[in-house]
Scaffold this active site. Structure first.
Site, PDB file in Angstrom:
ATOM      1  N   ARG A  52       7.250   4.809 -60.519  1.00  0.00           N
ATOM      2  CA  ARG A  52       8.586   4.370 -60.942  1.00  0.00           C
ATOM      3  C   ARG A  52       8.515   2.992 -61.604  1.00  0.00           C
ATOM      4  O   ARG A  52       9.209   2.727 -62.594  1.00  0.00           O
ATOM      5  CB  ARG A  52       9.548   4.350 -59.750  1.00  0.00           C
ATOM      6  CG  ARG A  52      11.002   4.107 -60.160  1.00  0.00           C
ATOM      7  CD  ARG A  52      11.973   4.333 -59.019  1.00  0.00           C
ATOM      8  NE  ARG A  52      11.828   3.342 -57.956  1.00  0.00           N
ATOM      9  CZ  ARG A  52      12.532   3.356 -56.817  1.00  0.00           C
ATOM     10  NH1 ARG A  52      13.417   4.320 -56.585  1.00  0.00           N
ATOM     11  NH2 ARG A  52      12.353   2.432 -55.903  1.00  0.00           N
ATOM     12  N   LYS A 151      14.545  -0.060 -62.622  1.00  0.00           N
ATOM     13  CA  LYS A 151      14.722  -1.038 -61.550  1.00  0.00           C
ATOM     14  C   LYS A 151      14.363  -2.396 -62.131  1.00  0.00           C
ATOM     15  O   LYS A 151      13.244  -2.893 -61.965  1.00  0.00           O
ATOM     16  CB  LYS A 151      13.820  -0.657 -60.366  1.00  0.00           C
ATOM     17  CG  LYS A 151      14.420  -1.030 -59.024  1.00  0.00           C
ATOM     18  CD  LYS A 151      13.709  -0.305 -57.908  1.00  0.00           C
ATOM     19  CE  LYS A 151      13.850  -1.020 -56.596  1.00  0.00           C
ATOM     20  NZ  LYS A 151      15.213  -1.243 -56.138  1.00  0.00           N
ATOM     21  N   GLU A 184      26.472   4.972 -56.639  1.00  0.00           N
ATOM     22  CA  GLU A 184      25.583   4.589 -55.540  1.00  0.00           C
ATOM     23  C   GLU A 184      26.062   3.264 -54.969  1.00  0.00           C
ATOM     24  O   GLU A 184      26.943   2.621 -55.536  1.00  0.00           O
ATOM     25  CB  GLU A 184      24.140   4.478 -56.034  1.00  0.00           C
ATOM     26  CG  GLU A 184      23.959   3.419 -57.123  1.00  0.00           C
ATOM     27  CD  GLU A 184      22.553   3.396 -57.714  1.00  0.00           C
ATOM     28  OE1 GLU A 184      21.602   3.773 -57.015  1.00  0.00           O
ATOM     29  OE2 GLU A 184      22.422   2.978 -58.883  1.00  0.00           O
TER      30      GLU A 184
HETATM   31  N1  PXG Z   1      19.938   2.348 -55.552  1.00  0.00           N
HETATM   32  C1  PXG Z   1      19.712   1.069 -55.896  1.00  0.00           C
HETATM   33  C2  PXG Z   1      20.580   0.431 -56.915  1.00  0.00           C
HETATM   34  C3  PXG Z   1      18.661   0.363 -55.282  1.00  0.00           C
HETATM   35  O1  PXG Z   1      18.419  -0.902 -55.644  1.00  0.00           O
HETATM   36  C4  PXG Z   1      18.141   2.336 -53.982  1.00  0.00           C
HETATM   37  C5  PXG Z   1      19.184   2.982 -54.636  1.00  0.00           C
HETATM   38  C6  PXG Z   1      17.285   3.117 -53.019  1.00  0.00           C
HETATM   39  O2  PXG Z   1      16.036   3.439 -53.642  1.00  0.00           O
HETATM   40  P1  PXG Z   1      14.718   3.670 -52.771  1.00  0.00           P
HETATM   41  O3  PXG Z   1      13.688   4.072 -53.777  1.00  0.00           O
HETATM   42  O4  PXG Z   1      14.411   2.374 -52.104  1.00  0.00           O
HETATM   43  O5  PXG Z   1      15.019   4.754 -51.813  1.00  0.00           O
HETATM   44  C7  PXG Z   1      17.873   0.984 -54.298  1.00  0.00           C
HETATM   45  C8  PXG Z   1      16.806   0.250 -53.528  1.00  0.00           C
HETATM   46  C9  PXG Z   1      17.338  -4.192 -50.156  1.00  0.00           C
HETATM   47  C10 PXG Z   1      16.970  -3.840 -51.541  1.00  0.00           C
HETATM   48  O6  PXG Z   1      16.903  -5.262 -49.688  1.00  0.00           O
HETATM   49  C11 PXG Z   1      16.976  -2.513 -52.017  1.00  0.00           C
HETATM   50  C12 PXG Z   1      16.634  -2.270 -53.344  1.00  0.00           C
HETATM   51  C13 PXG Z   1      16.348  -3.330 -54.129  1.00  0.00           C
HETATM   52  C14 PXG Z   1      16.366  -4.596 -53.661  1.00  0.00           C
HETATM   53  C15 PXG Z   1      16.657  -4.873 -52.348  1.00  0.00           C
HETATM   54  O7  PXG Z   1      18.062  -3.402 -49.524  1.00  0.00           O
HETATM   55  N2  PXG Z   1      16.561  -1.053 -53.982  1.00  0.00           N
END
Ligand code: PXG
Length: 285
Positions: A52, A151, A184
């Site tokens: 990713r 991301k 989301e």
């Molecule tokens: N949507 C967004 C906008 C995200 O930033 C997720 C979904 C979940 O994706 P994953 O691949 O992790 O299942 C994210 C996750 C935190 C944190 O501290 C989380 C994310 C980025 C920065 C911090 O909770 N991304």
């Protein structure tokens, strides 16, 4: 014990881990990142996170200055150097050091940063009781402007929503897309349960394709639960029997109130609890 941070192949003490103020990651949020977990010394779905990251980089015309294999090795080494078994890994690739203009072609090599630290999840009691969330007025960025699948280091869209959620007294905020459909939360994907079926917005609703989201959908199918990726509205959230969020940091966490309305009976539902348990087993196996 002080942390050692990886920057471009070298380790620095946390206090000395510094990047130029001319790095476009700082000047413009020009870069990409990943948030990854390790459980018992094993990194969860590392290859998927690295894939990713590479896709995010390619989408913004950036080349990660190493191979995927080297990146995987560097992540594992950073964990080992810090003696971390259960940790949170932040992988960052910035555009690099440039001048004060936007032009990324004037930047040097992209910089690779790996931070391995511990993670502050939501407070433990919230995993038992469930969260209250609100829908916010800031829409998720239009996919035609900048794909939410990337991301990127520019998280202002999500931060504005987070602030709005916190002003309403909620720890997480639910963002709608440009069509007013559920998208989301600011750092988590969202799921609903209705009449025994699992519902979640499709990727083309303009969301990040969460790695936890994919894992949870696989687990649900193994449980014999039908999974539908379909456009959802606030109405669907209000009449849902269950709701939960997924993310690398959050794992699986129940939502028990949305815009002041109780979800189901106001307690984490049975499918949510089973998915949470099974996900926990998967990560720790
Ligand atoms: N949507 C967004 C906008 C995200 O930033 C997720 C979904 C979940 O994706 P994953 O691949 O992790 O299942 C994210 C996750 C935190 C944190 O501290 C989380 C994310 C980025 C920065 C911090 O909770 N991304």
């Amino acid at each position: 014990m002080s942390l050692k941070i990886y920057i471009n192949g070298e380790y620095f003490e946390k206090e000395d881990a510094k990047i130029s103020v001319y790095d476009h990651g700082l000047l413009y949020g020009d870069g990409v990142f990943e948030g990854i977990r390790s459980y018992g010394g094993k990194v969860f779905r590392l290859a998927e996170h690295v894939d990713r990251l590479w896709d995010s980089a390619k989408a913004i015309w950036m080349e990660v200055p190493m191979t995927k294999e080297e990146m995987i090795k560097a992540v594992e080494e950073t964990l080992a150097v810090n003696g971390l078994k259960d940790g949170y890994i932040r992988l960052i690739v910035t555009r690099g050091v440039g001048d004060l203009g936007l032009d990324p072609n004037k930047c040097g090599t992209p910089q690779v940063i790996i931070i391995a630290d511990r993670i502050a999840l939501y407070p433990p009691e919230l995993y038992e009781k469930g969260l209250e969330i609100v829908t916010v007025s800031s829409p998720r960025i239009h996919p035609a402007a900048l794909s939410p699948r990337i991301k990127s280091l520019n998280y202002l869209n999500n931060i504005m929503a987070k602030i709005e959620g916190k002003q309403a007294g909620c720890i997480e905020a639910l963002m709608l897309n440009h069509k007013g459909e559920l998208a989301e939360c600011t750092g988590d994907n969202i799921f609903l349960v209705r009449k025994g079926r699992l519902l979640t917005p499709p990727i083309d609703a303009g969301i990040l394709e969460g790695i936890t989201r994919n894992a949870v959908m696989d687990i649900a199918r193994e449980m014999g639960v039908e999974v539908l990726e379909i456009a959802l509205t606030k109405y669907d959230a209000y009449v849902a029997d269950e709701c939960f969020l997924t993310g690398s940091a959050a794992e699986v966490i129940a939502v028990v109130k949305i815009d002041g309305r109780s979800v189901g009976d106001g307690r984490p539902g049975p499918i949510t609890r089973e998915l949470k348990d099974r996900f926990q087993k998967l990560t720790r196996s």
